[in-house]
Write an enzyme that holds these catalytic residues in place. Structure first.
Site, PDB file in Angstrom:
ATOM      1  N   SER A  36     -59.121   7.701 -15.715  1.00  0.00           N
ATOM      2  CA  SER A  36     -59.167   8.854 -16.358  1.00  0.00           C
ATOM      3  C   SER A  36     -58.470   8.867 -17.923  1.00  0.00           C
ATOM      4  O   SER A  36     -59.122   9.273 -18.629  1.00  0.00           O
ATOM      5  CB  SER A  36     -58.362  10.093 -15.578  1.00  0.00           C
ATOM      6  OG  SER A  36     -56.989   9.547 -15.383  1.00  0.00           O
ATOM      7  N   HIS A  42     -51.358  -0.979  -5.993  1.00  0.00           N
ATOM      8  CA  HIS A  42     -51.613  -0.638  -7.297  1.00  0.00           C
ATOM      9  C   HIS A  42     -52.263  -1.746  -8.115  1.00  0.00           C
ATOM     10  O   HIS A  42     -51.769  -2.932  -8.069  1.00  0.00           O
ATOM     11  CB  HIS A  42     -50.389  -0.168  -7.873  1.00  0.00           C
ATOM     12  CG  HIS A  42     -50.824   0.616  -9.007  1.00  0.00           C
ATOM     13  ND1 HIS A  42     -50.633   0.213 -10.310  1.00  0.00           N
ATOM     14  CD2 HIS A  42     -50.679   2.188  -9.483  1.00  0.00           C
ATOM     15  CE1 HIS A  42     -51.056   0.966 -11.174  1.00  0.00           C
ATOM     16  NE2 HIS A  42     -50.754   2.179 -10.865  1.00  0.00           N
ATOM     17  N   ARG A  85     -42.736   6.543  -9.242  1.00  0.00           N
ATOM     18  CA  ARG A  85     -43.185   7.833  -9.002  1.00  0.00           C
ATOM     19  C   ARG A  85     -43.092   8.355  -7.421  1.00  0.00           C
ATOM     20  O   ARG A  85     -42.876   9.629  -7.015  1.00  0.00           O
ATOM     21  CB  ARG A  85     -44.588   8.317  -9.312  1.00  0.00           C
ATOM     22  CG  ARG A  85     -44.919   7.978 -10.840  1.00  0.00           C
ATOM     23  CD  ARG A  85     -46.151   7.955 -11.274  1.00  0.00           C
ATOM     24  NE  ARG A  85     -47.010   6.963 -10.844  1.00  0.00           N
ATOM     25  CZ  ARG A  85     -48.216   6.802 -10.832  1.00  0.00           C
ATOM     26  NH1 ARG A  85     -48.995   7.728 -11.724  1.00  0.00           N
ATOM     27  NH2 ARG A  85     -48.925   5.603 -10.245  1.00  0.00           N
ATOM     28  N   ASP A  97     -49.425   8.143  -4.634  1.00  0.00           N
ATOM     29  CA  ASP A  97     -50.134   8.886  -3.812  1.00  0.00           C
ATOM     30  C   ASP A  97     -49.750   9.118  -2.425  1.00  0.00           C
ATOM     31  O   ASP A  97     -50.127   9.835  -1.620  1.00  0.00           O
ATOM     32  CB  ASP A  97     -51.752   8.496  -3.866  1.00  0.00           C
ATOM     33  CG  ASP A  97     -52.376   8.690  -5.097  1.00  0.00           C
ATOM     34  OD1 ASP A  97     -52.149   9.660  -5.932  1.00  0.00           O
ATOM     35  OD2 ASP A  97     -53.083   7.819  -5.553  1.00  0.00           O
TER      36      ASP A  97
END
Length: 471
Positions: free
Chosen positions: A277, A353, A362, A408
């Site tokens: 993104s 990841h 996170r 996530d």
């Protein structure tokens, strides 16, 4: 809000950096904001000439310095591991995780202004940090929050454009469509058509970016209420901050949910420039496409299952565990289910990841939030057990470089606990937060006059011939 924490913490950080030369040279420690100027635009106007000169010097004195060798694996592997982008706002370290202008997530939690003492950082504070490299004061954050609310108006045609889509369309389709519909108000496009000098490109870009950041929560909440709440829109509350207002407009007013949304938007905002993104937004913007066009393109990349859509997949997979094994599944049965997933040719969503080689910070801060606010939630307990069960299995496979949980793996369980149970919508939340990082960097792209992105591509035959000659 107690801000003296920032001074003591940053002094400790600088002391630690002084004792570690490698760390001191690699991290540009943010300054504590000393200016009383509440206007973010004015601060940028002062900072930009300094950074423009810095870039000129870097290019003039070190432009021929090689950053590494490109291998065939990199070319065939999606350019993974190539150093090829300038991204000022954040840097991802394989061991430490993300740093926003040199600051880790725990450090941001400690020094950025919060809605209440000891609370989660306000996203407006992170936006200020990303743009200026300085930790803002409470007054500066409150001023920026007020400015964002003043920009948060949506033209009627945007709602009509979204309403033209089937209500069953994926939330990301509706969200990206709404962002595209906002594009007609682009100040950058208008200025470019009038012949603005390139040295001033950053100013209409700034206007577009702040308006875009202000508007996306309203568009996103409209999509949610349209799809799941019979179209009953919740208006913005002028007394709330950015993250709190987003939760409110979605229809959630539990103070803990407001805190969760502040944390969520902050930690998902930026993740350096190489992810799909962020890179898409940068690539499209390098053609001088305006921020609306660039961010809409970024959202379409975020919607892919290998990127932002993964947070949707995690909760759906966890719920499939519960459906088959029950909420109080033993670790032994959990191991069996993980193997069943892997043996069916699927991945365990939320683990691994592309860059990180340790547990995602996170993930860790979300786990700490859960331990503080919902320690007895059955799905949280299940996620905790997965943390113990999945990595050893992935290591046993021997094919995974990072078996640890990523961002996530946790977010869906937290959202589900407070009633936001519609997993298909989760990537839209990711998109709202990512607007902060992408737009902050885009302003600097324009200010620094970064070039059109145009990497060289080759054919398989070219690679084969080149490698034969190399041998």
């Amino acid at each position: 809000m107690v801000f003296h924490r920032s001074v003591s913490l940053l002094s400790k950080l600088r002391s630690r950096a002084a004792q570690q030369p490698g760390l001191r040279n690699s991290v540009r420690w943010p300054q504590v904001q000393t200016s009383t100027d509440l206007d973010l635009h004015s601060q940028l106007k002062e900072l930009i000439p300094e950074q423009q000169e810095r870039l000129k010097t870097l290019k003039k004195e070190h432009g021929k310095v090689q950053l590494g060798n490109i291998t065939v694996d990199m070319v065939l592997g999606g350019m993974r591991g190539m150093t090829g982008l300038l991204w000022e706002t954040s840097l991802l370290d394989p061991e430490e995780g993300i740093r926003f202008r040199g600051m880790s997530i725990p450090e941001c939690q400690n020094v950025l202004p919060a809605a209440k003492p000891g609370g989660e950082p306000l996203p407006e504070g992170l936006l200020w940090l990303l743009l200026t490299g300085k930790v803002p004061t409470n007054d500066q954050v409150n001023s920026l929050s007020k400015e964002l609310r003043s920009r948060a108006t949506i033209p009627d045609h945007v709602y009509k454009t979204i309403d033209a889509l089937p209500v069953t369309a994926h939330p990301m389709t509706q969200f990206a469509t709404g962002v595209m519909a906002l594009q007609v108000q682009s100040e950058f496009q208008k200025a470019y058509e009038k012949g603005i000098h390139k040295s001033k490109y950053w100013e209409p870009t700034y206007e577009d970016c702040l308006s875009l950041i202000a508007q996306v929560p309203i568009v996103a909440s409209y999509v949610y209420r349209r799809m799941y709440k019979k179209g009953e829109v919740v208006p913005m509350d002028d007394s709330l901050d950015y993250g709190g207002n987003f939760a409110h407009m979605l229809g959630f007013d539990d103070p803990a949910m407001l805190e969760l949304m502040r944390l969520y938007v902050t930690i998902h905002s930026d993740h350096e420039g190489g992810n799909v993104s962020a890179h898409t937004g940068h690539l499209v913007a390098s053609a001088l496409s305006d921020p609306y066009l660039s961010f809409a393109a970024a959202l379409n990349g975020l919607a892919g299952p290998l990127h932002g859509l993964a947070n949707q997949e995690v909760l759906l997979w966890i719920k499939s565990v519960v459906e088959e094994c029950g909420e109080n599944v033993s670790k032994e049965h959990l191991q069996d289910y993980v193997w069943k997933t892997l043996n069916s040719g699927k991945v365990v969503p939320g683990f691994g990841h592309g860059v990180l080689r340790k547990t995602d910070p996170r993930y860790t801060c979300q786990r700490e939030f859960a331990l503080k606010h919902l320690p007895d939630d059955p799905l949280f307990k299940l996620v905790s057990n997965l943390y113990e069960v999945v990595p050893p299995i992935l290591l046993e496979l021997g094919k995974v470089k990072n078996p640890w949980p990523n961002v996530d793996a946790h977010s869906g369980v937290l959202l589900n606990h407070y009633g936001l149970t519609e997993a298909r919508y989760y990537t839209v939340l990711f998109g709202v937060s990512r607007s902060i990082g992408i737009c902050a960097q885009l302003i600097w792209d324009r200010a620094l006059g970064l070039a059109l992105e145009r990497p060289k591509s080759v054919t398989m035959e070219w690679l084969e011939n080149y490698c034969k000659k190399a041998v």
